[in-house]
Design an enzyme around this catalytic site. Sequence first.
Site, PDB file in Angstrom:
ATOM      1  N   HIS A  77       1.864   0.237   8.550  1.00  4.27           N
ATOM      2  CA  HIS A  77       2.211  -0.644   7.435  1.00  4.27           C
ATOM      3  C   HIS A  77       3.532  -0.238   6.805  1.00  4.27           C
ATOM      4  O   HIS A  77       4.036   0.865   7.002  1.00  4.27           O
ATOM      5  CB  HIS A  77       1.109  -0.636   6.379  1.00  4.27           C
ATOM      6  CG  HIS A  77       0.938   0.686   5.672  1.00  4.27           C
ATOM      7  ND1 HIS A  77       0.326   1.762   6.270  1.00  4.27           N
ATOM      8  CD2 HIS A  77       1.309   1.103   4.423  1.00  4.27           C
ATOM      9  CE1 HIS A  77       0.309   2.785   5.429  1.00  4.27           C
ATOM     10  NE2 HIS A  77       0.908   2.414   4.307  1.00  4.27           N
ATOM     11  N   HIS A 101       4.689   3.280   8.599  1.00  8.91           N
ATOM     12  CA  HIS A 101       4.051   4.591   8.701  1.00  8.91           C
ATOM     13  C   HIS A 101       2.535   4.454   8.816  1.00  8.91           C
ATOM     14  O   HIS A 101       1.967   3.392   8.538  1.00  8.91           O
ATOM     15  CB  HIS A 101       4.438   5.510   7.545  1.00  8.91           C
ATOM     16  CG  HIS A 101       4.125   4.949   6.182  1.00  8.91           C
ATOM     17  ND1 HIS A 101       4.878   3.966   5.585  1.00  8.91           N
ATOM     18  CD2 HIS A 101       3.133   5.238   5.301  1.00  8.91           C
ATOM     19  CE1 HIS A 101       4.379   3.668   4.403  1.00  8.91           C
ATOM     20  NE2 HIS A 101       3.307   4.423   4.209  1.00  8.91           N
ATOM     21  N   ASP A 141       5.092  -0.139   2.928  1.00  8.56           N
ATOM     22  CA  ASP A 141       4.626  -0.184   1.548  1.00  8.56           C
ATOM     23  C   ASP A 141       5.197  -1.390   0.804  1.00  8.56           C
ATOM     24  O   ASP A 141       6.390  -1.688   0.888  1.00  8.56           O
ATOM     25  CB  ASP A 141       5.039   1.087   0.800  1.00  8.56           C
ATOM     26  CG  ASP A 141       4.262   2.315   1.253  1.00  8.56           C
ATOM     27  OD1 ASP A 141       3.142   2.153   1.765  1.00  8.56           O
ATOM     28  OD2 ASP A 141       4.786   3.436   1.088  1.00  8.56           O
ATOM     29  N   ARG A 155       2.925  10.604  -4.433  1.00  8.88           N
ATOM     30  CA  ARG A 155       3.931   9.693  -3.884  1.00  8.88           C
ATOM     31  C   ARG A 155       4.656   8.942  -4.983  1.00  8.88           C
ATOM     32  O   ARG A 155       4.061   8.570  -6.000  1.00  8.88           O
ATOM     33  CB  ARG A 155       3.255   8.671  -2.953  1.00  8.88           C
ATOM     34  CG  ARG A 155       4.228   7.878  -2.091  1.00  8.88           C
ATOM     35  CD  ARG A 155       3.657   6.544  -1.681  1.00  8.88           C
ATOM     36  NE  ARG A 155       3.628   5.596  -2.793  1.00  8.88           N
ATOM     37  CZ  ARG A 155       3.443   4.291  -2.660  1.00  8.88           C
ATOM     38  NH1 ARG A 155       3.244   3.777  -1.454  1.00  8.88           N
ATOM     39  NH2 ARG A 155       3.428   3.491  -3.707  1.00  8.88           N
TER      40      ARG A 155
END
Length: 307
Positions: free
Chosen positions: A133, A283, A135, A298
């Site tokens: 995917h 990723h 983000d 993150r």
Amino acid sequence: MDSVVTTPAPALDKPLMHYGKRTLTRVAPGMDQPDYRHLDISPLTPHIGAEVDGVDLSLPIGDEAADELRQALLEWKVLFFRDQHGFAPDSQLALAGLWGDPEPNPFFPKGGTVGVSRLAKDAMTIGTENIWHSDHSFMAAPALGSVLRAVEIPSAGGDTLWADMAAAYDNLPQALKDRVEDLTAVHDWVPSWGSMMTEAQVAAHRENLPAVEHPVVVRHPATGRRLLYVNEPFTTRIVGLSDRESRELLDELVLQARIPEYQVRFRWQPGSVAIWDNIATQHYAISDYFPQRRVMERIAIAGVPLS
């Protein structure tokens, strides 16, 4: 002895993924080979992913080193740093700030340092990021990049992979490139994030997060390089095609991220930090470590509309 009758398998019109030589180009056409004076770059593959030495991310980063970091990310798409044990959330925000403002994920729990999302996974909260995917592709201006630091890692497992979506585009057959060049696709969070919500929760989020459209082939905002921009959880259909045509084409396109030659794999250690270009890559966080615990923090970096 009875004879055995075998029925030949039906012939496929075309393979889902081709094999043989891959075109793997590290930099965009016309981009000069960078000269690094403040960073020590150690490639993990010839075209995606490099470990960086020579910088302590817990200290203020000078202008020249910052310029080299930005250039290195354009070149390698993912940068890795080891032994950054003094790297705290304020350092993480400062590092992300070299590229832009933080962009909170609307579905991550709130709390702690503003802009920093804590992703704690164990046997009771199993990770759901084990799918290729990009983000925030369901936003009108998807995240430009992300900074991820390891807080607590399992003794084995929990690696992350990244795929170079410029390589994925470069290696499409020319006929397929021609077909997708001017297509747009719908990106929507409801089939993924919405599957874990009640109808009322979906309706509440939908008001601020409608489905959006992006080109199937985008131009990188900084380099202009063509990138394949569809992903499994968030790209729901291709505009202007029948449901069947859309599904068949998307099935072929999303498979491209799974080709190992386009990928780099990183094994986390205490003090590890990664920065990635969220437009140029996809990723995949491997969920193979349960019942061990994996905790990461993150920051997503706000992006711009894609063209």
